[in-house]
Design a protein around this motif. Structure first.
Motif, PDB file in Angstrom:
ATOM      1  N   UNK A   1       0.660  -1.308   0.073  1.00  0.00           N
ATOM      2  CA  UNK A   1       0.079   0.182   0.211  1.00  0.00           C
ATOM      3  C   UNK A   1       0.735   1.399  -0.157  1.00  0.00           C
ATOM      4  N   UNK A   2       1.996   1.169   0.880  1.00  0.00           N
ATOM      5  CA  UNK A   2       2.975   2.595   1.038  1.00  0.00           C
ATOM      6  C   UNK A   2       3.423   2.996  -0.291  1.00  0.00           C
ATOM      7  N   UNK A   3       4.045   1.992  -1.065  1.00  0.00           N
ATOM      8  CA  UNK A   3       4.728   2.382  -2.388  1.00  0.00           C
ATOM      9  C   UNK A   3       3.552   2.751  -3.371  1.00  0.00           C
ATOM     10  N   UNK A   4       2.411   1.993  -3.481  1.00  0.00           N
ATOM     11  CA  UNK A   4       1.689   2.361  -4.362  1.00  0.00           C
ATOM     12  C   UNK A   4       1.132   4.150  -4.097  1.00  0.00           C
ATOM     13  N   UNK A   5       0.997   4.424  -2.704  1.00  0.00           N
ATOM     14  CA  UNK A   5       0.340   5.559  -2.372  1.00  0.00           C
ATOM     15  C   UNK A   5       1.549   6.433  -2.611  1.00  0.00           C
ATOM     16  N   UNK A   6       2.753   6.197  -2.750  1.00  0.00           N
ATOM     17  CA  UNK A   6       3.727   7.167  -3.125  1.00  0.00           C
ATOM     18  C   UNK A   6       3.795   7.484  -4.456  1.00  0.00           C
ATOM     19  N   UNK A   7       3.350   6.574  -5.212  1.00  0.00           N
ATOM     20  CA  UNK A   7       3.679   6.435  -6.548  1.00  0.00           C
ATOM     21  C   UNK A   7       2.375   7.269  -7.446  1.00  0.00           C
ATOM     22  N   UNK A   8       1.379   6.902  -6.829  1.00  0.00           N
ATOM     23  CA  UNK A   8       0.016   7.164  -7.371  1.00  0.00           C
ATOM     24  C   UNK A   8      -0.983   7.817  -6.486  1.00  0.00           C
ATOM     25  N   UNK A   9      -1.700   8.925  -7.084  1.00  0.00           N
ATOM     26  CA  UNK A   9      -2.663   9.646  -6.574  1.00  0.00           C
ATOM     27  C   UNK A   9      -3.726   8.946  -5.971  1.00  0.00           C
ATOM     28  N   UNK A  10      -3.953   9.143  -4.700  1.00  0.00           N
ATOM     29  CA  UNK A  10      -5.044   8.297  -3.913  1.00  0.00           C
ATOM     30  C   UNK A  10      -6.378   9.156  -4.520  1.00  0.00           C
ATOM     31  N   UNK A  11      -7.487   8.155  -4.518  1.00  0.00           N
ATOM     32  CA  UNK A  11      -8.918   8.815  -4.984  1.00  0.00           C
ATOM     33  C   UNK A  11      -9.698   9.001  -3.577  1.00  0.00           C
ATOM     34  N   UNK A  12      -9.346   8.687  -2.566  1.00  0.00           N
ATOM     35  CA  UNK A  12     -10.070   8.819  -1.206  1.00  0.00           C
ATOM     36  C   UNK A  12      -9.307   9.454  -0.149  1.00  0.00           C
ATOM     37  N   UNK A  13     -10.173  10.100   0.908  1.00  0.00           N
ATOM     38  CA  UNK A  13      -9.389  10.710   1.821  1.00  0.00           C
ATOM     39  C   UNK A  13      -8.889   9.317   2.787  1.00  0.00           C
TER      40      UNK A  13
END
Length: 188
Positions: A57-69
Motif C-alpha cells: 500500500x505505501x509504495x502504491x500511495x507514494x507513486x499514484x494519487x489516492x482517490x479517497x481521503x
C-alpha cells in the motif's frame, strides 16, 4: 493507445519493477475473453498476503494519487487501494490474500491488446469464477458473452470446483445454479 490501456500498462510496469505478483481482472480481462465493453477503470488483483499489506500500500500511495481521503487506512481496512493513473484513469487494486486469489494470479498470462502492448490478465476460467461470484447484472452479461465467445474452450469443471467454496462463503448456491443454466442454454 487508449487511456485505459495506457493506465493499465503504467500500473503493470510499476508492479513488475518490484516483482510483485498480480493480474488484471474486470473489464480488460473480459475484453480478452468475452465481448469487449466499455470500462472506465483498471481492476487488478495484487497478492499482498495477510499481515504485510503496508509493504504494498505505501509504495502504491507514494507513486499514484489516492482517490479517497485517508487512503492508507481505507486500503488496510477494505483491502482495496483506490488510485488514479497519471492520466486520471481510476485504478482499483484488490489486495489478494487467499488461496483462490493466489491461484488466479498464478494462472494469469500475458495478452497482446495492441502492437507492443501486453497486459497480464486472469485466465478464462478465473474470470468466469470472479464474475459469477460478484453476481451483479453486468457480471452475468460478461459471463454470457464469454461463454458464447469461448464455446468449447472453457473448463467448466474447474469453474465449478473453484466457485463452489466461494459460494459456501456467501452461503448461497445461486451463482452455481445460474452458471449451470447458462451452460445448459448454450449447450455446453
Amino acid at each position: 493507445m487508449n487511456q485505459i490501456l495506457a493506465a493499465a500498462l503504467e500500473l503493470q510496469e510499476f508492479l513488475q519493477e518490484r516483482n510483485w505478483r498480480f493480474c488484471i481482472i474486470g473489464g480488460l480481462a473480459v475484453a480478452r475473453w468475452g465481448q469487449p465493453r466499455a470500462t472506465q477503470d483498471v481492476d487488478l488483483s495484487l497478492f499482498a498476503g495477510l499481515g504485510s499489506e503496508e509493504q504494498y500500500v505505501d509504495p502504491l500511495l507514494e507513486r499514484f494519487r489516492a482517490r479517497v481521503t485517508n487512503a492508507r487506512d481505507f486500503a488496510l481496512a477494505s483491502r482495496v487501494v483506490l488510485l488514479d493513473a497519471s492520466n486520471g484513469v481510476p485504478l482499483d487494486i484488490a489486495l489478494a490474500a487467499y488461496d483462490f486469489e493466489e491461484r488466479v494470479i498464478a494462472r494469469a498470462s500475458p495478452f497482446q491488446f495492441a502492437a507492443g502492448l501486453e497486459l497480464v490478465t486472469a485466465s478464462l476460467e478465473d474470470v468466469l469464477v470472479l464474475k459469477a461470484f460478484a453476481d451483479r447484472p453486468q457480471d452475468w452479461a460478461d459471463v454470457e458473452g464469454i461463454a458464447v465467445r469461448q464455446a468449447g474452450c472453457i473448463d467448466w469443471d474447474y469453474v465449478e470446483t473453484e466457485l463452489g467454496p466461494l459460494c459456501e462463503l456467501k452461503e448461497t448456491r445461486e451463482p452455481l445454479a445460474r452458471l449451470q443454466e447458462i451452460q445448459a442454454r448454450l449447450g455446453h
